[in-house]
Scaffold this active site. Structure first.
Site, PDB file in Angstrom:
ATOM      1  N   GLU A  49       0.867  -1.180   0.000  1.00 42.02           N
ATOM      2  CA  GLU A  49       0.000   0.000   0.000  1.00 42.02           C
ATOM      3  C   GLU A  49       0.904   1.230   0.000  1.00 42.02           C
ATOM      4  O   GLU A  49       1.724   1.408   0.897  1.00 42.02           O
ATOM      5  CB  GLU A  49      -0.925   0.020   1.227  1.00 42.02           C
ATOM      6  CG  GLU A  49      -2.113  -0.912   1.081  1.00 42.02           C
ATOM      7  CD  GLU A  49      -3.117  -0.794   2.227  1.00 42.02           C
ATOM      8  OE1 GLU A  49      -2.902   0.017   3.150  1.00 42.02           O
ATOM      9  OE2 GLU A  49      -4.115  -1.529   2.198  1.00 42.02           O
ATOM     10  N   ASP A  60      -5.736   9.994   9.185  1.00 40.49           N
ATOM     11  CA  ASP A  60      -4.419   9.556   9.633  1.00 40.49           C
ATOM     12  C   ASP A  60      -3.999  10.262  10.914  1.00 40.49           C
ATOM     13  O   ASP A  60      -4.310  11.428  11.129  1.00 40.49           O
ATOM     14  CB  ASP A  60      -3.387   9.819   8.531  1.00 40.49           C
ATOM     15  CG  ASP A  60      -3.629   8.927   7.331  1.00 40.49           C
ATOM     16  OD1 ASP A  60      -3.680   7.698   7.533  1.00 40.49           O
ATOM     17  OD2 ASP A  60      -3.791   9.438   6.211  1.00 40.49           O
TER      18      ASP A  60
END
Length: 265
Positions: A49, A60
């Site tokens: 990824e 995040d």
């Protein structure tokens, strides 16, 4: 069969668990990105990824936010990320690469332009964090028309309706976020993950990778006991932030090799 589907079919045939590491493209240094991708494979990664840096990565935590900021400060763009995938593909035609990021850079490029460019570069899947699956049928169809798997997130808070909506548009694998909150936060509750995965499988005949909260070989092995694959991100990005630049590639490979060994034990 897509490269992602082939990878998971091979893992199932070998009764092995998938290892899906995440790094932010361009961090800690743009010149290292392709070497880091190869280091992940050398360590035992099954799928990579690759995070596309974005200025407002709301899902995040601070570790990946800082990585995004460092990459953007060095001029990393979506076009540059695709160029690195092209470079990686010159010597690796088998390991799937999934781009993970936010809608804004894709929409700035244009969805059609992005789909063609990503497919030509050798991207295998696209996970857009802020695209709701209920509104994503045309984007998912565009990805599939360009031989890429649209990948979606599910969380402990996902309702049956949300799981069904994701199952309708997703392919490749599902990414189950084992915690609520942002990446790199909180601790892992294995029992709740183990209870949730069969419910997801009732709706979706896809492998499930579990991420968020996996920090070491021990937690990876625990998750591997219930999931099809283990996704590990914040811990790797932290490792790259902390490692001396000249040791980044070797440190990453060694860390992933430890996780791989634990998953295969």
């Amino acid at each position: 069969m897509s490269r992602i589907q082939k990878t998971f079919a091979a893992l199932a045939a070998q009764q092995k668990k998938g290892l899906i590491p995440f790094i932010t493209a361009g961090d800690p240094a743009p010149a290292l990105t392709v070497d880091l991708m190869h280091a992940l494979v050398a360590g035992g990664a099954d799928v990579i990824e690759l995070g596309v840096p974005f200025s407002d990565p709301m899902a995040d935590g601070p570790v990946i936010q800082r990585a995004s900021e460092r990459a953007l400060a060095q001029g990393v763009s979506l076009t540059q990320v695709l160029a690195w995938v092209t470079e990686f593909r010159k010597t690796n035609a088998t390991t799937p690469v999934v781009l993970m990021g936010y809608a804004n850079p894709i929409e700035r490029m244009g969805e059609e332009t992005f789909a063609k460019a990503a497919s030509a570069a050798g991207v295998d899947g696209v996970l857009v964090v802020d695209y709701p699956p209920e509104e994503c049928e045309s984007f998912a169809a565009l990805m599939r028309a360009n031989q890429m798997d649209p990948i979606f997130l599910l969380a402990p808070t996902s309702t049956d309706d949300r799981i069904a909506a994701v199952a309708k548009v997703a392919s490749g694998y599902l990414y189950y976020v084992s915690l609520t909150g942002v990446t790199g936060s909180a601790t892992l509750d294995l029992e709740s993950v183990a209870a949730r995965l069969p419910l997801i499988k009732q709706h979706a005949n896809l492998p499930v990778g579990v991420g968020f909260g996996i920090r070491d070989a021990q937690t990876a092995r625990a998750i591997g006991s219930v999931a099809d694959a283990v996704v590990i991100g914040s811990r790797l990005v932290q490792l790259l932030e902390d490692a001396p630049r000249e040791k980044a590639v070797d440190s990453l490979r060694a860390f992933i090799a430890d996780i791989r060994q634990a998953l295969d034990a």
